[in-house]
Scaffold this active site. Structure first.
Site, PDB file in Angstrom:
ATOM      1  N   GLU A 189      -7.385  -2.137   6.164  1.00 26.04           N
ATOM      2  CA  GLU A 189      -6.095  -1.418   6.118  1.00 26.04           C
ATOM      3  C   GLU A 189      -6.272   0.069   5.795  1.00 26.04           C
ATOM      4  O   GLU A 189      -6.330   0.448   4.619  1.00 26.04           O
ATOM      5  CB  GLU A 189      -5.176  -2.069   5.069  1.00 26.04           C
ATOM      6  CG  GLU A 189      -3.799  -1.396   4.969  1.00 26.04           C
ATOM      7  CD  GLU A 189      -2.863  -2.047   3.949  1.00 26.04           C
ATOM      8  OE1 GLU A 189      -3.286  -2.997   3.262  1.00 26.04           O
ATOM      9  OE2 GLU A 189      -1.721  -1.583   3.837  1.00 26.04           O
ATOM     10  N   LYS A 231      -5.087  -3.593   9.885  1.00 25.39           N
ATOM     11  CA  LYS A 231      -3.720  -3.465   9.350  1.00 25.39           C
ATOM     12  C   LYS A 231      -3.376  -1.982   9.275  1.00 25.39           C
ATOM     13  O   LYS A 231      -3.623  -1.327   8.257  1.00 25.39           O
ATOM     14  CB  LYS A 231      -3.625  -4.124   7.964  1.00 25.39           C
ATOM     15  CG  LYS A 231      -2.250  -3.980   7.311  1.00 25.39           C
ATOM     16  CD  LYS A 231      -2.060  -4.929   6.145  1.00 25.39           C
ATOM     17  CE  LYS A 231      -0.768  -4.631   5.404  1.00 25.39           C
ATOM     18  NZ  LYS A 231      -0.394  -5.654   4.435  1.00 25.39           N
TER      19      LYS A 231
HETATM   20  C1  5MM Z   1       2.341  -5.410  -1.259  1.00 24.80           C
HETATM   21  O1  5MM Z   1       1.786  -4.149  -1.526  1.00 24.80           O
HETATM   22  C2  5MM Z   1       0.366  -4.051  -1.311  1.00 24.80           C
HETATM   23  C3  5MM Z   1      -0.364  -3.662  -2.539  1.00 24.80           C
HETATM   24  O2  5MM Z   1      -0.061  -2.361  -2.924  1.00 24.80           O
HETATM   25  P1  5MM Z   1      -0.678  -1.776  -4.303  1.00 24.80           P
HETATM   26  O3  5MM Z   1      -2.154  -2.055  -4.318  1.00 24.80           O
HETATM   27  O4  5MM Z   1      -0.332  -0.335  -4.213  1.00 24.80           O
HETATM   28  O5  5MM Z   1       0.018  -2.445  -5.429  1.00 24.80           O
HETATM   29  C4  5MM Z   1       0.122  -3.107  -0.126  1.00 24.80           C
HETATM   30  O6  5MM Z   1      -1.237  -2.888   0.132  1.00 24.80           O
HETATM   31  C5  5MM Z   1       0.731  -3.772   1.052  1.00 24.80           C
HETATM   32  O7  5MM Z   1       0.010  -4.938   1.366  1.00 24.80           O
HETATM   33  C6  5MM Z   1       0.771  -2.918   2.284  1.00 24.80           C
HETATM   34  O8  5MM Z   1       0.991  -1.565   1.993  1.00 24.80           O
HETATM   35  C7  5MM Z   1       1.879  -3.438   3.152  1.00 24.80           C
HETATM   36  O9  5MM Z   1       3.076  -3.424   2.391  1.00 24.80           O
HETATM   37  P2  5MM Z   1       4.304  -2.590   2.947  1.00 24.80           P
HETATM   38  O10 5MM Z   1       5.328  -2.650   1.852  1.00 24.80           O
HETATM   39  O11 5MM Z   1       3.800  -1.218   3.237  1.00 24.80           O
HETATM   40  O12 5MM Z   1       4.698  -3.343   4.204  1.00 24.80           O
END
Ligand code: 5MM
Length: 354
Positions: A189, A231
């Site tokens: 990602e 991702k």
């Molecule tokens: C769910 O959030 C994930 C973890 O974020 P942190 O490590 O900052 O706590 C994040 O990686 C998430 O899997 C991705 O950004 C996708 O989530 P969104 O909200 O962007 O769809």
């Protein structure tokens, strides 16, 4: 046992099993639920709905999500956070087992977060490689079958630098190689943030550079591209840009970027939502479906865009669990429909509270 490109299998799953898992995660009409918020992030999310971020509330909230009836119709896998992997349902079933029983695949976020990149003010490097081999063995033992690592790239006047892109790509590839050694499918990602006033063209340029660096590093580090997923962010106008690109424009810019950078061997691309409005994220996914069939499956791995409404309905109250689950189920169904190119506004304008 050896696999494609000379990979040596040492984990609990053969190379062909990893490839099958990667394909299953992007199976027809399904996407991934990202529920891997780290402690500071889940605290922010829970506090926003006036729920204290205690260990029990984090468990109760994750249980709400994972035990949503029939979620597996639209969700192939769920990404968990370290703490969650060892937590249990009210009936004492470990979450990875409960998810598997429900017909979904449990995964685990293994990075330790984005930290300041020394010498490069304002830029970040994701940490977590030290001891990762041992942690992966433990995650696999606990039932995880895939993993996730997120690099965070910000756009400013002087950033991102080439050094930041390459350092993050190198770490992503090191992580991916270690995952495959352990028999876990890596989700890679590289997120280019939508924060800023830049136009969509700048987001496209940086996203393309970031993805190019990532695939160069993956190739150099002998990662099996058939046993991983990308991702990425969708390509958008900066949040504060006065001209916001339309849905079709976003889909075209996003697809062009993937066409330029992602080898056909990669089985799937699962978009993050990145803070977009949830319905807009679904519309973008629907617009991307016009490019299907593409060399890779195009799907979703949303966190906020799947969870936000459910969280706001729940607000920590047991009486709201059923309604919150309906909201999650609904958003998952809309995104599954969008993947298939059959989402329409009417699915979201039926007068329901969610
Ligand atoms: C769910 O959030 C994930 C973890 O974020 P942190 O490590 O900052 O706590 C994040 O990686 C998430 O899997 C991705 O950004 C996708 O989530 P969104 O909200 O962007 O769809």
């Amino acid at each position: 046992m050896t696999g494609g490109r000379g990979l040596v299998y040492t984990g609990s799953m053969a190379v062909h099993d990893m490839e099958a898992t990667a394909r299953a995660l992007v199976g027809p009409g399904k996407g991934i639920l990202a529920a891997d918020e780290s402690l500071p992030t889940i605290q922010k999310r829970l506090n926003a709905v006036e729920v204290a971020a205690t260990e029990e509330n984090r468990r109760a909230y994750r249980q709400l999500l994972f035990l949503t009836p029939e979620l597996a119709e639209f969700i192939s896998g769920i990404i968990l956070f370290d703490e969650t992997l060892s937590q249990k349902t009210d009936h004492g079933v470990p979450f990875p087992e409960a998810i598997t029983r429900a017909g979904m695949i449990p995964g685990i976020k293994v990075d330790l977060g984005a930290k300041p990149l020394a010498g490069f003010p304002g830029e970040k490097i994701t940490e977590g490689l030290d001891g990762l081999r041992e942690r992966l063995a433990e995650y696999s033992r606990l039932g995880a079958r895939f993993a996730k690592w997120r690099a965070v790239i910000a756009i400013t006047d002087g950033a991102p630098t080439r050094f930041c892109l390459e350092a993050n790509a190198h770490a992503l590839a090191r992580y991916a190689a270690l995952c495959q050694e352990a028999g876990l499918v890596p989700i890679v990602e590289p997120e280019v943030l939508m924060d800023g006033a830049h136009p969509i063209e700048r987001h496209q340029e940086v996203t393309e550079q970031a993805q190019q660096c990532v695939f160069e590093a993956l190739f150099a580090q002998r990662v099996n591209l058939r046993a991983m997923l990308l991702k990425p962010n969708m390509v958008l106008s900066g949040k504060d840009c006065p001209r916001q690109a339309g849905v079709a424009e976003v889909a075209i810019a996003t697809f062009r970027c993937l066409q330029t950078t992602v080898p056909a061997a990669v089985p799937g691309v699962v978009f993050l939502s990145g803070g977009q409005d949830d319905i807009r994220a679904t519309e973008h996914l629907q617009a991307l479906s016009r490019f299907v069939p593409a060399p890779w499956e195009l799907s979703f791995s949303f966190g906020r865009a799947l969870q936000d409404r459910a969280l706001r309905i729940w607000r920590g109250k047991a009486a709201n669990v059923a309604a919150a689950r309906q909201a999650l189920y609904h958003r998952a169904s809309c995104n599954a429909a969008a993947r298939n190119g059959i989402y329409s506004d009417s699915m979201d304008s039926s007068g329901k509270t969610f």
